[in-house]
Write a protein that holds these residues in place. Sequence first.
Motif, PDB file in Angstrom:
ATOM      1  N   GLY A   1       0.693  -1.121   0.217  1.00  0.00           N
ATOM      2  CA  GLY A   1       0.041  -0.053  -0.031  1.00  0.00           C
ATOM      3  C   GLY A   1       0.926   0.991   0.047  1.00  0.00           C
ATOM      4  O   GLY A   1       0.304   2.327   0.087  1.00  0.00           O
ATOM      5  N   SER A   2       2.213   1.071  -0.041  1.00  0.00           N
ATOM      6  CA  SER A   2       3.132   2.280  -0.052  1.00  0.00           C
ATOM      7  C   SER A   2       3.230   2.802  -1.458  1.00  0.00           C
ATOM      8  O   SER A   2       3.243   2.303  -2.231  1.00  0.00           O
ATOM      9  N   SER A   3       2.968   4.382  -1.443  1.00  0.00           N
ATOM     10  CA  SER A   3       3.134   5.029  -2.642  1.00  0.00           C
ATOM     11  C   SER A   3       4.682   5.595  -2.588  1.00  0.00           C
ATOM     12  O   SER A   3       5.198   5.932  -3.847  1.00  0.00           O
ATOM     13  N   THR A   4       5.336   5.360  -1.700  1.00  0.00           N
ATOM     14  CA  THR A   4       6.912   5.542  -1.534  1.00  0.00           C
ATOM     15  C   THR A   4       7.739   4.293  -1.939  1.00  0.00           C
ATOM     16  O   THR A   4       8.497   4.456  -2.877  1.00  0.00           O
ATOM     17  N   TRP A   5       7.396   3.341  -1.306  1.00  0.00           N
ATOM     18  CA  TRP A   5       8.023   2.194  -1.785  1.00  0.00           C
ATOM     19  C   TRP A   5       7.313   1.377  -2.486  1.00  0.00           C
ATOM     20  O   TRP A   5       6.617   0.252  -1.997  1.00  0.00           O
ATOM     21  N   THR A   6       7.066   1.391  -3.611  1.00  0.00           N
ATOM     22  CA  THR A   6       6.342   0.511  -4.530  1.00  0.00           C
ATOM     23  C   THR A   6       7.193  -0.626  -5.053  1.00  0.00           C
ATOM     24  O   THR A   6       8.321  -0.903  -4.872  1.00  0.00           O
ATOM     25  N   PRO A   7       6.422  -1.795  -5.208  1.00  0.00           N
ATOM     26  CA  PRO A   7       6.985  -2.703  -5.819  1.00  0.00           C
ATOM     27  C   PRO A   7       8.020  -2.658  -6.903  1.00  0.00           C
ATOM     28  O   PRO A   7       9.272  -3.278  -6.913  1.00  0.00           O
ATOM     29  N   ARG A   8       7.665  -1.750  -7.782  1.00  0.00           N
ATOM     30  CA  ARG A   8       8.647  -1.489  -8.791  1.00  0.00           C
ATOM     31  C   ARG A   8       9.979  -0.919  -8.420  1.00  0.00           C
ATOM     32  O   ARG A   8      11.036  -1.119  -8.860  1.00  0.00           O
TER      33      ARG A   8
ATOM     34  N   MET B   1      23.655  -3.635   8.196  1.00  0.00           N
ATOM     35  CA  MET B   1      22.103  -3.502   8.589  1.00  0.00           C
ATOM     36  C   MET B   1      21.904  -2.155   8.196  1.00  0.00           C
ATOM     37  O   MET B   1      20.700  -1.969   7.528  1.00  0.00           O
ATOM     38  N   GLN B   2      22.756  -1.189   8.187  1.00  0.00           N
ATOM     39  CA  GLN B   2      22.543   0.038   7.640  1.00  0.00           C
ATOM     40  C   GLN B   2      22.469   0.553   6.273  1.00  0.00           C
ATOM     41  O   GLN B   2      21.858   1.486   6.091  1.00  0.00           O
ATOM     42  N   ALA B   3      22.575  -0.527   5.565  1.00  0.00           N
ATOM     43  CA  ALA B   3      22.729  -0.497   4.119  1.00  0.00           C
ATOM     44  C   ALA B   3      20.920  -0.706   3.819  1.00  0.00           C
ATOM     45  O   ALA B   3      20.721  -0.092   2.577  1.00  0.00           O
ATOM     46  N   TYR B   4      20.254  -1.125   4.505  1.00  0.00           N
ATOM     47  CA  TYR B   4      18.787  -1.300   4.194  1.00  0.00           C
ATOM     48  C   TYR B   4      17.830  -0.230   4.388  1.00  0.00           C
ATOM     49  O   TYR B   4      17.026  -0.513   5.358  1.00  0.00           O
ATOM     50  N   GLU B   5      18.020   0.581   3.714  1.00  0.00           N
ATOM     51  CA  GLU B   5      17.554   1.996   3.955  1.00  0.00           C
ATOM     52  C   GLU B   5      16.072   1.749   3.905  1.00  0.00           C
ATOM     53  O   GLU B   5      15.404   2.369   4.749  1.00  0.00           O
ATOM     54  N   SER B   6      15.647   1.038   3.085  1.00  0.00           N
ATOM     55  CA  SER B   6      14.285   0.794   2.596  1.00  0.00           C
ATOM     56  C   SER B   6      13.219   0.052   3.798  1.00  0.00           C
ATOM     57  O   SER B   6      12.340   0.384   4.116  1.00  0.00           O
ATOM     58  N   GLN B   7      14.138  -0.582   4.709  1.00  0.00           N
ATOM     59  CA  GLN B   7      13.667  -1.509   5.733  1.00  0.00           C
ATOM     60  C   GLN B   7      13.827  -0.881   7.181  1.00  0.00           C
ATOM     61  O   GLN B   7      13.278  -1.308   8.112  1.00  0.00           O
ATOM     62  N   ILE B   8      14.866   0.079   7.085  1.00  0.00           N
ATOM     63  CA  ILE B   8      15.047   0.704   8.659  1.00  0.00           C
ATOM     64  C   ILE B   8      14.652   2.192   8.805  1.00  0.00           C
ATOM     65  O   ILE B   8      14.654   2.476   9.944  1.00  0.00           O
ATOM     66  N   LEU B   9      13.845   2.633   7.621  1.00  0.00           N
ATOM     67  CA  LEU B   9      13.085   4.111   7.896  1.00  0.00           C
ATOM     68  C   LEU B   9      11.558   3.831   7.809  1.00  0.00           C
ATOM     69  O   LEU B   9      11.190   2.687   6.862  1.00  0.00           O
TER      70      LEU B   9
ATOM     71  N   ASP C   1       7.674   4.750   6.801  1.00  0.00           N
ATOM     72  CA  ASP C   1       7.300   4.948   5.374  1.00  0.00           C
ATOM     73  C   ASP C   1       6.117   6.137   5.740  1.00  0.00           C
ATOM     74  O   ASP C   1       5.342   6.024   6.205  1.00  0.00           O
ATOM     75  N   ALA C   2       6.606   7.388   5.067  1.00  0.00           N
ATOM     76  CA  ALA C   2       6.159   8.472   5.165  1.00  0.00           C
ATOM     77  C   ALA C   2       4.620   8.327   4.522  1.00  0.00           C
ATOM     78  O   ALA C   2       3.572   9.374   4.824  1.00  0.00           O
ATOM     79  N   SER C   3       4.247   7.571   3.419  1.00  0.00           N
ATOM     80  CA  SER C   3       3.316   7.585   2.694  1.00  0.00           C
ATOM     81  C   SER C   3       1.942   6.890   3.419  1.00  0.00           C
ATOM     82  O   SER C   3       0.943   7.024   3.212  1.00  0.00           O
ATOM     83  N   THR C   4       2.380   5.807   4.165  1.00  0.00           N
ATOM     84  CA  THR C   4       1.491   5.064   5.145  1.00  0.00           C
ATOM     85  C   THR C   4       1.560   5.259   6.584  1.00  0.00           C
ATOM     86  O   THR C   4       0.594   4.825   7.251  1.00  0.00           O
ATOM     87  N   GLY C   5       2.756   5.745   7.013  1.00  0.00           N
ATOM     88  CA  GLY C   5       2.758   6.096   8.371  1.00  0.00           C
ATOM     89  C   GLY C   5       3.078   4.685   8.990  1.00  0.00           C
ATOM     90  O   GLY C   5       3.266   4.579  10.376  1.00  0.00           O
ATOM     91  N   ALA C   6       3.498   3.858   8.435  1.00  0.00           N
ATOM     92  CA  ALA C   6       4.129   2.795   8.981  1.00  0.00           C
ATOM     93  C   ALA C   6       5.123   2.724   9.533  1.00  0.00           C
ATOM     94  O   ALA C   6       6.328   3.506   9.133  1.00  0.00           O
ATOM     95  N   GLN C   7       5.497   1.976  10.637  1.00  0.00           N
ATOM     96  CA  GLN C   7       6.937   1.942  11.223  1.00  0.00           C
ATOM     97  C   GLN C   7       7.994   1.239  10.472  1.00  0.00           C
ATOM     98  O   GLN C   7       7.489   0.249   9.795  1.00  0.00           O
ATOM     99  N   PRO C   8       9.306   1.451  10.696  1.00  0.00           N
ATOM    100  CA  PRO C   8      10.197   0.436   9.794  1.00  0.00           C
ATOM    101  C   PRO C   8       9.975  -0.847   9.760  1.00  0.00           C
ATOM    102  O   PRO C   8       9.439  -1.377  10.961  1.00  0.00           O
ATOM    103  N   VAL C   9      10.304  -1.687   8.846  1.00  0.00           N
ATOM    104  CA  VAL C   9       9.917  -3.217   8.618  1.00  0.00           C
ATOM    105  C   VAL C   9      11.020  -3.687   9.690  1.00  0.00           C
ATOM    106  O   VAL C   9      10.523  -4.724  10.608  1.00  0.00           O
TER     107      VAL C   9
END
Length: 268
Positions: A87-94, A218-226, A228-236
């Motif tokens: 459901g994220s518009s920031t981290w889309t599957p593409r 672990m810090q290399a996984y920016e998509s997973q540790i930040l 999600d501003a578009s959904t308000g979800a906490q980091p994975v």
Amino acid sequence: MKTPSPADPVIRSGGTSEEAWNGWPGLTRLPRVDAETLVPDGARVIVVAPHPDDEVLMVGGLLAQLARKGIPVRVIAVTDGTASHRGSSTWTPRLLRQVRPRESRAALRCLGIVESPLRLKLEDGALSNQRGRLAERLCGLIDFRDVVFTTWHRDGHPDHEATARACASAARRRGARLVEVPVWAWNWAEPGDPRLPWRSACRLPLDSDATRRKCFAMQAYESQILPDASTGAQPVLDAVMLQRAARPFEVLFPAGHPDRPVPGFRSR
């Protein structure tokens, strides 16, 4: 459909704290094992990760130790991790299809591994329906020389469990050794939880360099540790997951092989 019971694993936000795990003496009593015992002379290491980042969460410290020794390592990425932000518009599957493999390559470089993961590109979130296909793919990639590391077959995440079972099938058919590693179990289990196979577990101590490299990786996984501003979800991978990744040890469940158990390892 199976109705969940109270004994079923439930992955929850934060989960069991690292303080609780550190306070359990059972962890320190686990038999110790070293990299040389896990990976004997002439063996090759295969790490099968359901998603990019699982390779570091599982055995990032071990990989750093092996890289220093020049032991060959091959990382196999089963999926590209495109379903991590539904459901994220920031981290889309593409976008994730591009970003997460790049993050994994950067993380492995932090550990001293320059070879890029082999990407199988199976569907993230649907590995339970692709287990047979995955096992066949793995049979063409491993042989009797290999020690295969993957997620635990009761880890609580369907993709982790399907990957483990596919690895077990391929390792059995190819005569390879198998070592399973808990990832999400630390979240839903409690210290001493009888659902985990403590009697067959061992503890791999990590030196300061390996621990430091794993934390950097672990810090290399920016998509997973930040967040999600578009959904308000906490980091994975939340703060508790990152604390677990900073442990100066890794816990492993060696399955070995019926005819050739992991040398020097025995259950208590």
